[in-house]
Scaffold this active site. Structure first.
Site, PDB file in Angstrom:
ATOM      1  N   HIS A  20       0.832  -1.194   0.000  1.00  0.00           N
ATOM      2  CA  HIS A  20       0.000   0.000   0.000  1.00  0.00           C
ATOM      3  C   HIS A  20       0.873   1.252   0.000  1.00  0.00           C
ATOM      4  O   HIS A  20       1.808   1.373   0.784  1.00  0.00           O
ATOM      5  CB  HIS A  20      -0.911  -0.020   1.227  1.00  0.00           C
ATOM      6  CG  HIS A  20      -1.888   1.094   1.265  1.00  0.00           C
ATOM      7  ND1 HIS A  20      -2.233   1.735   2.418  1.00  0.00           N
ATOM      8  CD2 HIS A  20      -2.605   1.708   0.283  1.00  0.00           C
ATOM      9  CE1 HIS A  20      -3.110   2.681   2.165  1.00  0.00           C
ATOM     10  NE2 HIS A  20      -3.357   2.691   0.863  1.00  0.00           N
ATOM     11  N   HIS A  98       6.752  19.589 -13.668  1.00  0.00           N
ATOM     12  CA  HIS A  98       7.521  18.446 -14.167  1.00  0.00           C
ATOM     13  C   HIS A  98       8.798  18.216 -13.345  1.00  0.00           C
ATOM     14  O   HIS A  98       9.166  17.057 -13.105  1.00  0.00           O
ATOM     15  CB  HIS A  98       7.870  18.653 -15.643  1.00  0.00           C
ATOM     16  CG  HIS A  98       8.482  17.451 -16.278  1.00  0.00           C
ATOM     17  ND1 HIS A  98       7.859  16.224 -16.336  1.00  0.00           N
ATOM     18  CD2 HIS A  98       9.687  17.294 -16.891  1.00  0.00           C
ATOM     19  CE1 HIS A  98       8.636  15.366 -16.954  1.00  0.00           C
ATOM     20  NE2 HIS A  98       9.762  15.987 -17.302  1.00  0.00           N
TER      21      HIS A  98
END
Length: 132
Positions: A20, A98
């Site tokens: 997870h 980015h």
């Protein structure tokens, strides 16, 4: 021999080992791979396999909790942005610059390189928990 799902042995193992909140990256031909992060290179020729084909195959075999994309995708690759919005519309979609996206790739379990040759065709997929 496996009957369904991802048949690439390297990707299949990575997906089976995810816990997870672990992350994987699917990237275009130009995305740099951080030192120490394993790379699975699927690129055959420019455009093959495509970003969408790769994301579709992995999304069919992975429990995805959330995704991260570069905010530049929306303006510089609107086709990919629409695809991501449609594919993952019910899940949290984080957008970041980015440069921040590239920083986040350092924590990924793997970077999967596609043959995609369009700008910002990159995504971070965060693993969820599947209890069947």
């Amino acid at each position: 021999m496996k009957k369904q799902g991802i048949i690439n042995s390297h990707i299949s193992k990575v997906l089976a080992d995810l816990g997870h909140t672990d992350t994987i990256v699917i990237g275009d031909v130009g995305l740099p791979v951080p030192e120490g992060v394993p790379k699975i290179d699927l690129a055959l020729t420019l455009g093959s396999p495509s970003f969408e084909d790769t994301v579709n195959a992995i999304a069919a075999d992975m429990e995805i909790e959330s995704v991260v994309i570069a905010e530049e995708m929306q303006t510089d690759n609107p086709e990919a942005f629409r695809y991501i919005d449609q594919k993952f519309g019910g899940k949290p979609i984080e957008q970041c610059p980015h440069e921040r996206f590239k920083e986040l790739t350092r924590k990924a379990k793997v970077v999967i390189r596609t043959g995609e040759a369009k700008p910002y065709a990159n995504i971070i997929l965060q693993s969820g928990v599947y209890f069947g």
